[in-house]
Design a protein around this motif. Structure first.
Motif, PDB file in Angstrom:
ATOM      1  N   MET A   1       0.833  -1.190   0.000  1.00  0.00           N
ATOM      2  CA  MET A   1       0.000   0.000   0.000  1.00  0.00           C
ATOM      3  C   MET A   1       0.876   1.251   0.000  1.00  0.00           C
ATOM      4  O   MET A   1       1.889   1.306   0.696  1.00  0.00           O
ATOM      5  N   TYR A   2       0.470   2.246  -0.784  1.00  0.00           N
ATOM      6  CA  TYR A   2       1.187   3.516  -0.852  1.00  0.00           C
ATOM      7  C   TYR A   2       0.554   4.495   0.130  1.00  0.00           C
ATOM      8  O   TYR A   2      -0.665   4.661   0.164  1.00  0.00           O
ATOM      9  N   ARG A  17       5.878   2.720   0.656  1.00  0.00           N
ATOM     10  CA  ARG A  17       5.145   1.667  -0.041  1.00  0.00           C
ATOM     11  C   ARG A  17       5.596   0.336   0.511  1.00  0.00           C
ATOM     12  O   ARG A  17       6.792   0.034   0.532  1.00  0.00           O
ATOM     13  N   SER A  20       5.075  -5.733  -1.792  1.00  0.00           N
ATOM     14  CA  SER A  20       3.901  -6.363  -2.393  1.00  0.00           C
ATOM     15  C   SER A  20       4.265  -7.429  -3.402  1.00  0.00           C
ATOM     16  O   SER A  20       3.486  -8.325  -3.692  1.00  0.00           O
TER      17      SER A  20
END
Length: 228
Positions: A1-2, A17, A20
């Motif tokens: 997630m940013y 970030r 992922s």
């Protein structure tokens, strides 16, 4: 997630970030330079003139995005030398200093805050950025012409161009296009229809907006919004 937030360094943004393992979407031109940390590496992102295809990565990233025109003051290198590039900080600063800073960020409980502190310490050790550069951004972002901007700041067109290359990585014409692109993206993301977005952000018409999106961002506006 940013995730991003305003930095304690004036005008800057701190972002992170999480890991992922997926391909990250293209990074769009914004007139900025970033100090980056990624799993034991300190890097610098130069100013982009087109969409930058970020690498696939499984590591965590953190960044400090400097306000347009201020990065060269803090990093000690003219922006045009890093245009459209990502380089190791050790290519710009003494290797021993970079090893020390890298170890400090890696050992921190929160690498994001630690990286921000690196930027704050650097800012405290150098002369502040020329305030005229912020006026250049403000004038061009308001839609003023290059000639009017130069005149307002008491510069010749050639002086403005030379200062812009050093501070932003490209001339005022390209900077104005990049700032207009970001205005359009912000308006479109707020739900404004594309035709009105084009008018309010300073494009001649929606077709002009579409051409600039493809030229600078590499994709149609609708596709960029869908990615967001």
């Amino acid at each position: 997630m940013y995730v991003e937030r305003a930095s304690r360094l004036a005008g800057a943004v701190v972002w992170s970030r999480g890991a992922s393992g997926s391909t990250v979407g293209a990074v769009l031109p914004d007139g900025c330079m970033d100090l980056l940390w990624n799993e034991g590496r300190l890097l610098v992102a130069g100013p982009d003139t087109h969409a930058y295809a970020a690498e696939s990565t499984t590591g965590r990233w953190a960044g400090v995005r400097f306000y347009p025109g201020t990065g060269p003051t803090f990093l000690g290198v003219p922006a045009h030398e890093l245009r459209d590039l990502r380089v190791g900080l050790a290519d710009l600063w003494p290797a021993s200093e970079v090893r020390r800073l890298t170890a400090r960020v890696a050992a921190a409980v929160d690498p994001v805050t630690a990286l921000e502190q690196v930027a704050l310490d650097r800012a405290a050790a150098v002369e502040p950025p020329d305030p005229l550069l912020r006026e250049v951004v403000t004038a061009l972002d308001a839609g003023r012409s290059i000639a009017a901007t130069a005149d307002r700041l008491g510069l010749s067109a050639r002086q403005l161009h030379r200062r812009s290359l050093t501070a932003f990585g490209y001339g005022p014409k390209t900077l104005a296009r990049v700032l207009r692109l970001q205005r359009a993206l912000a308006l479109a993301r707020s739900g404004l229809p594309f035709a009105e977005t084009a008018t309010r952000s300073g494009f001649a018409d929606q077709a002009h907006l579409a051409r600039e999106m493809r030229a600078l961002a590499g994709a149609p506006l609708g596709e960029l919004l869908a990615r967001s």
